[in-house]
Design a protein around this motif. Structure first.
Motif, short mmCIF file in Angstrom:
data_model
loop_
_atom_site.label_atom_id
_atom_site.label_comp_id
_atom_site.label_asym_id
_atom_site.label_seq_id
_atom_site.Cartn_x
_atom_site.Cartn_y
_atom_site.Cartn_z
N ALA A 96 12.34 9.39 12.43
CA ALA A 96 12.42 10.48 11.46
C ALA A 96 11.68 10.12 10.17
N LEU A 97 11.83 8.88 9.73
CA LEU A 97 11.17 8.45 8.49
C LEU A 97 9.66 8.35 8.68
N ALA B 25 8.34 11.93 8.75
CA ALA B 25 8.39 12.51 7.40
C ALA B 25 7.35 11.86 6.49
N ILE C 138 16.87 12.27 4.45
CA ILE C 138 17.01 11.91 5.86
C ILE C 138 18.31 11.13 6.10
#
Length: 112
Positions: free
Chosen positions: A34-35, A38, A54
């Motif tokens: 996710a990081l 993003a 997040i």
């Protein structure tokens, strides 16, 4: 742990211990993924608000005491401090954190 040098040390330790003493689970992998996504959507940069968002919206079973969660929460603190963020130590810490995120995000879903 909130100084840039501590962040760098922790990221380096996790990378070194990957697959040995530190066995990232699916929550760690999903957080890293996710990081990374993003970060890439944000022009290749992590920011404190991005990390915090997040971490707060994580629905994949992260535990605030986990090594990856703790590292990222502290990384957000460093990014929020212009003195630390703009220092050589801050830039080196962020490079090590990004390298760790890339490595963990690339792990297969079933782990090591």
């Amino acid at each position: 742990m909130n100084a840039a040098s501590d962040i760098r040390s922790q990221a380096t330790t996790l990378a070194r211990d990957l697959g040995g003493p530190w066995q990232p689970d699916d929550a760690d992998r999903n957080l890293a993924l996710a990081l990374v996504l993003a970060r890439d959507d944000n022009g290749g940069r992590l920011t404190a608000p991005l990390i915090t968002h997040i971490l707060l919206s994580a629905s994949w079973g992260l535990k605030p005491i986990g090594a990856m969660y703790q590292l990222m929460a502290c990384t957000a603190d460093v990014l929020d401090d212009p003195v630390q963020c703009d220092s050589d130590a801050g830039r080196e810490a962020l490079t090590d954190v990004n390298r760790l995120l890339d490595t963990v995000a690339a792990l297969p879903p079933e782990g090591l």
